[in-house]
Design an enzyme around this catalytic site. Sequence first.
Site, PDB file in Angstrom:
ATOM      1  N   ARG A 248      41.935  38.547  40.814  1.00 25.63           N
ATOM      2  CA  ARG A 248      41.626  38.875  39.233  1.00 25.63           C
ATOM      3  C   ARG A 248      41.744  39.978  38.606  1.00 25.63           C
ATOM      4  O   ARG A 248      41.465  41.311  39.389  1.00 25.63           O
ATOM      5  CB  ARG A 248      39.933  38.353  38.881  1.00 25.63           C
ATOM      6  CG  ARG A 248      39.696  36.709  39.068  1.00 25.63           C
ATOM      7  CD  ARG A 248      40.516  36.018  37.811  1.00 25.63           C
ATOM      8  NE  ARG A 248      40.319  34.663  38.001  1.00 25.63           N
ATOM      9  CZ  ARG A 248      40.984  33.891  38.668  1.00 25.63           C
ATOM     10  NH1 ARG A 248      41.956  34.238  39.305  1.00 25.63           N
ATOM     11  NH2 ARG A 248      40.652  32.583  38.852  1.00 25.63           N
ATOM     12  N   GLU A 277      45.214  37.767  29.749  1.00 26.75           N
ATOM     13  CA  GLU A 277      46.480  36.997  30.065  1.00 26.75           C
ATOM     14  C   GLU A 277      46.851  35.965  28.900  1.00 26.75           C
ATOM     15  O   GLU A 277      45.953  35.218  28.430  1.00 26.75           O
ATOM     16  CB  GLU A 277      46.120  36.177  31.374  1.00 26.75           C
ATOM     17  CG  GLU A 277      45.937  37.051  32.654  1.00 26.75           C
ATOM     18  CD  GLU A 277      45.757  36.189  34.057  1.00 26.75           C
ATOM     19  OE1 GLU A 277      45.698  35.272  33.790  1.00 26.75           O
ATOM     20  OE2 GLU A 277      45.693  36.966  34.910  1.00 26.75           O
ATOM     21  N   HIS A 299      50.437  35.188  36.696  1.00 28.38           N
ATOM     22  CA  HIS A 299      49.496  34.615  37.608  1.00 28.38           C
ATOM     23  C   HIS A 299      50.009  33.453  37.990  1.00 28.38           C
ATOM     24  O   HIS A 299      49.748  32.148  37.621  1.00 28.38           O
ATOM     25  CB  HIS A 299      48.437  34.210  36.501  1.00 28.38           C
ATOM     26  CG  HIS A 299      46.935  34.067  37.073  1.00 28.38           C
ATOM     27  ND1 HIS A 299      45.821  33.908  36.391  1.00 28.38           N
ATOM     28  CD2 HIS A 299      46.776  33.183  38.293  1.00 28.38           C
ATOM     29  CE1 HIS A 299      44.886  33.533  37.096  1.00 28.38           C
ATOM     30  NE2 HIS A 299      45.310  32.996  38.348  1.00 28.38           N
TER      31      HIS A 299
HETATM   32  N1  LIG Z   1      46.067  34.215  41.506  1.00 28.49           N
HETATM   33  C1  LIG Z   1      45.609  33.177  41.753  1.00 28.49           C
HETATM   34  O1  LIG Z   1      46.345  32.330  41.101  1.00 28.49           O
HETATM   35  C2  LIG Z   1      44.678  32.702  42.427  1.00 28.49           C
HETATM   36  C3  LIG Z   1      43.473  33.505  42.634  1.00 28.49           C
HETATM   37  N2  LIG Z   1      42.078  33.427  43.329  1.00 28.49           N
HETATM   38  C4  LIG Z   1      41.119  34.341  43.353  1.00 28.49           C
HETATM   39  O2  LIG Z   1      41.090  34.610  44.506  1.00 28.49           O
HETATM   40  C5  LIG Z   1      39.515  34.833  44.752  1.00 28.49           C
HETATM   41  C6  LIG Z   1      39.149  34.608  46.105  1.00 28.49           C
HETATM   42  O3  LIG Z   1      39.167  33.328  46.507  1.00 28.49           O
HETATM   43  P1  LIG Z   1      38.637  32.751  48.029  1.00 28.49           P
HETATM   44  O4  LIG Z   1      39.138  33.500  48.930  1.00 28.49           O
HETATM   45  O5  LIG Z   1      38.747  31.147  48.048  1.00 28.49           O
HETATM   46  O6  LIG Z   1      37.388  33.051  47.671  1.00 28.49           O
HETATM   47  P2  LIG Z   1      36.195  33.076  48.826  1.00 28.49           P
HETATM   48  O7  LIG Z   1      34.747  32.980  48.154  1.00 28.49           O
HETATM   49  O8  LIG Z   1      36.412  32.374  50.019  1.00 28.49           O
HETATM   50  O9  LIG Z   1      36.088  34.621  49.315  1.00 28.49           O
HETATM   51  C7  LIG Z   1      35.698  35.607  48.773  1.00 28.49           C
HETATM   52  C8  LIG Z   1      35.149  36.824  49.359  1.00 28.49           C
HETATM   53  O10 LIG Z   1      34.846  37.936  48.848  1.00 28.49           O
HETATM   54  C9  LIG Z   1      33.728  38.633  49.716  1.00 28.49           C
HETATM   55  N3  LIG Z   1      33.154  39.562  48.560  1.00 28.49           N
HETATM   56  C10 LIG Z   1      32.339  39.506  47.473  1.00 28.49           C
HETATM   57  N4  LIG Z   1      32.215  40.456  47.033  1.00 28.49           N
HETATM   58  C11 LIG Z   1      32.488  41.440  47.931  1.00 28.49           C
HETATM   59  C12 LIG Z   1      32.698  42.881  47.746  1.00 28.49           C
HETATM   60  N5  LIG Z   1      31.882  43.698  46.669  1.00 28.49           N
HETATM   61  N6  LIG Z   1      33.132  43.500  48.649  1.00 28.49           N
HETATM   62  C13 LIG Z   1      33.935  42.869  49.772  1.00 28.49           C
HETATM   63  N7  LIG Z   1      33.952  41.553  49.601  1.00 28.49           N
HETATM   64  C14 LIG Z   1      33.206  40.860  48.883  1.00 28.49           C
HETATM   65  C15 LIG Z   1      32.818  37.392  49.812  1.00 28.49           C
HETATM   66  O11 LIG Z   1      31.824  37.641  50.701  1.00 28.49           O
HETATM   67  C16 LIG Z   1      34.038  36.311  50.142  1.00 28.49           C
HETATM   68  O12 LIG Z   1      33.993  36.419  51.499  1.00 28.49           O
HETATM   69  C17 LIG Z   1      39.012  33.619  43.701  1.00 28.49           C
HETATM   70  O13 LIG Z   1      37.834  34.137  43.333  1.00 28.49           O
HETATM   71  C18 LIG Z   1      40.007  33.784  42.511  1.00 28.49           C
HETATM   72  O14 LIG Z   1      39.459  34.636  41.390  1.00 28.49           O
HETATM   73  C19 LIG Z   1      42.252  32.227  44.104  1.00 28.49           C
HETATM   74  C20 LIG Z   1      43.305  31.454  44.241  1.00 28.49           C
HETATM   75  C21 LIG Z   1      44.330  31.573  43.577  1.00 28.49           C
HETATM   76  O1  LIG Z   2      42.399  29.093  41.629  1.00 25.23           O
HETATM   77  C1  LIG Z   2      42.213  30.310  40.787  1.00 25.23           C
HETATM   78  O2  LIG Z   2      41.261  30.897  40.715  1.00 25.23           O
HETATM   79  C2  LIG Z   2      43.508  30.690  40.110  1.00 25.23           C
HETATM   80  O3  LIG Z   2      43.563  31.871  39.593  1.00 25.23           O
HETATM   81  C3  LIG Z   2      44.621  29.891  39.766  1.00 25.23           C
HETATM   82  O4  LIG Z   2      44.677  29.851  38.303  1.00 25.23           O
HETATM   83  P1  LIG Z   2      45.464  28.707  37.719  1.00 25.23           P
HETATM   84  O5  LIG Z   2      44.850  27.358  37.923  1.00 25.23           O
HETATM   85  O6  LIG Z   2      46.876  28.959  38.201  1.00 25.23           O
HETATM   86  O7  LIG Z   2      45.694  29.139  36.252  1.00 25.23           O
END
Ligand SMILES: NC(=O)C1=CN([C@@H]2O[C@H](COP(=O)(O)OP(=O)(O)OC[C@H]3O[C@@H](n4cnc5c(N)ncnc54)[C@H](O)[C@@H]3O)[C@@H](O)[C@H]2O)C=CC1
Ligand SMILES: O=C(O)C(=O)COP(=O)(O)O
Length: 575
Positions: A248, A277, A299
């Site tokens: 993010r 965004e 994104h």
């Molecule tokens: N760019 C995109 O299109 C996408 C972005 N994302 C982003 O990726 C993020 C992560 O997704 P997941 O891996 O599925 O989440 P998740 O919940 O499986 O993993 C997040 C990890 O971050 C750790 N964490 C939290 N605070 C922390 C800190 N201060 N220092 C170190 N570690 C910390 C947690 O312990 C957890 O293991 C989502 O929250 C979302 O914002 C996810 C999918 C697509």
């Molecule tokens: O799943 C997430 O956290 C994402 O950031 C994906 O975002 P989007 O659904 O592609 O707008």
Amino acid sequence: MTPIATSNGTAMGIADGRPRILIPEKVSPDGLAMLEPHFDVDVKLGLTPAELISQIPAYHGLIVRSETKVTEEVLLAGKKLRVVARAGVGVDNINVPAATSRGIIVVNSPSGNILAAAEHTIALLLATARNIGKADGSLKQGGWERSKLVGIEVGRKVLGIVGLGKVGMNVARMAMGLGMQVIAVDPYANPDMARQAGVDLASDLKEILPVVDFLTIHTPLLATTLDLVGEEEFKSMKKTARVLNVARGGVYNEAALVKALDEGWIAGAGIDVFTSEPPKPDTAAGQITRHPKVVATPHLGASTVEAQENVSIDVCTQVLEILRGGLPTSAVNAPIILPEEYRKLQPFVQLIEKMGRLYTQHFVRTKGGLVGGRNFELIYHGDLAGMSNTKPLYAALVKGLVASFSDSHVNIVNATLIAKEKGIKISETHSHQSSDVTYANLVTLRAHAEDGSGEQVIEGYASDKRLYISKLDRFNATFNPEGTMIILHNYDEPGKIGGVGMVLGSHGINIRFMQVASLDEDLKHGASGARAEPHAVKKGNEALMILGIDRPVDDEVMEGLRRSEGVLDVVLVQL
Ligand SMILES: NC(=O)C1=CN([C@@H]2O[C@H](COP(=O)(O)OP(=O)(O)OC[C@H]3O[C@@H](n4cnc5c(N)ncnc54)[C@H](O)[C@@H]3O)[C@@H](O)[C@H]2O)C=CC1
Ligand SMILES: O=C(O)C(=O)COP(=O)(O)O
């Protein structure tokens, strides 16, 4: 009936035609096809925030991705909203606490797009290492710049991962496959999983910054992860290091990143997400997109055909389930109840909600000094005593108790909050004394009248998919708590039934069933535990007459019944 549905069988209190779903973003049709046979699905792209607020009142479900800001205002305006679904992972664009307080379930797809996000991270890793964006742009402009675009290899380099969750772990495995050494920081990481994946866990971000060649963050955006990496952190990194963000905007301070690139504190960045965004040109985010040392994407982390199919099916399945009165599989703001547990609890959810409704209508409205209490005890006997997750039963009681005097939409999401608001306290007891139960299961609802007049009790059980009330106050009964009922408290003397029948008959009201509930034997003989008498009634000389009728009756009928000889009180209940 479920913890979320209403007792009359209409899912989620939707009585006004087909439920409607609003989808203001591009969501894959695979999931929408599942919704269309049941709901009116409106895909309306490009709504402004004001348009969203003005249109949301008509909808029961809202499905969004990252672009729609589901603010408190939107949730307040969404009077019929029961579910907000995020077709993706991050719910930072949804005001989850505001949804919770309104009983709106927020669901997401926790793993539908994680592979896509991890692969995109690797794409940016290689693109920053090999100047792919710049090379492509230059070639398209007619250039052929080979010596200027020499890159670095990623094999044998050190990748630092902050946040070793689902995306982070996938990135780690892919990076290991590229021959990288992976170190990670995550206070909540599973050390065994990390070890198995060959990832070294470090205890502190500061520890890894000076040694990494690439840094990637995969935490959610939280108060604790905002500006995780700022000027000081960039300065402590290698000048040849590159940073990646597919999590993010905001986890790296954007202004600090621009400065770090300008000053040469680091060598480059691959950035997919921004604090705003699309980024406004005159902001730090805008500068990042134009920066020569940055490979930027709009994104796109989750934007693969496969990921979009996955998240769409994931959330549409849950929306369908929720709006039909079922439970979600990945609610962000509801307790997790396993489907098996839920199936077993279902009849009792319905029973306890009815007991709550009966309680409020019977004890709160009864004239003659009885006042409903606010301190309740739910006692589970028989099979039910062994159920550990009784949150749906608790929620059902709150829902039943408040249904007659509040339009709060109560479910497992907000039951505790609403109970607190209304000053209702409920304790739950699992009774393992087999001697107190003659049925396979039994629920006792006990309360203490606020005026100190004693204890009020309702008991019920479920058998063969039917619900029964077996005790109401001091009277033993057996009736199904369904539809409209008149409950008469009268002297147990001959002729009462005929008198009541005459009054109802003269108003053309049909009696569906009738049941005379007699005083509990123990109480007849003045055993302790009976509450103080509200009326000057001789002990042992009372009964309750429960009449199921075919439609609600007006005050005139109720007055007619009240005036009948020997009638002490009359209450109309709707269950
Ligand atoms: N760019 C995109 O299109 C996408 C972005 N994302 C982003 O990726 C993020 C992560 O997704 P997941 O891996 O599925 O989440 P998740 O919940 O499986 O993993 C997040 C990890 O971050 C750790 N964490 C939290 N605070 C922390 C800190 N201060 N220092 C170190 N570690 C910390 C947690 O312990 C957890 O293991 C989502 O929250 C979302 O914002 C996810 C999918 C697509
Ligand atoms: O799943 C997430 O956290 C994402 O950031 C994906 O975002 P989007 O659904 O592609 O707008």
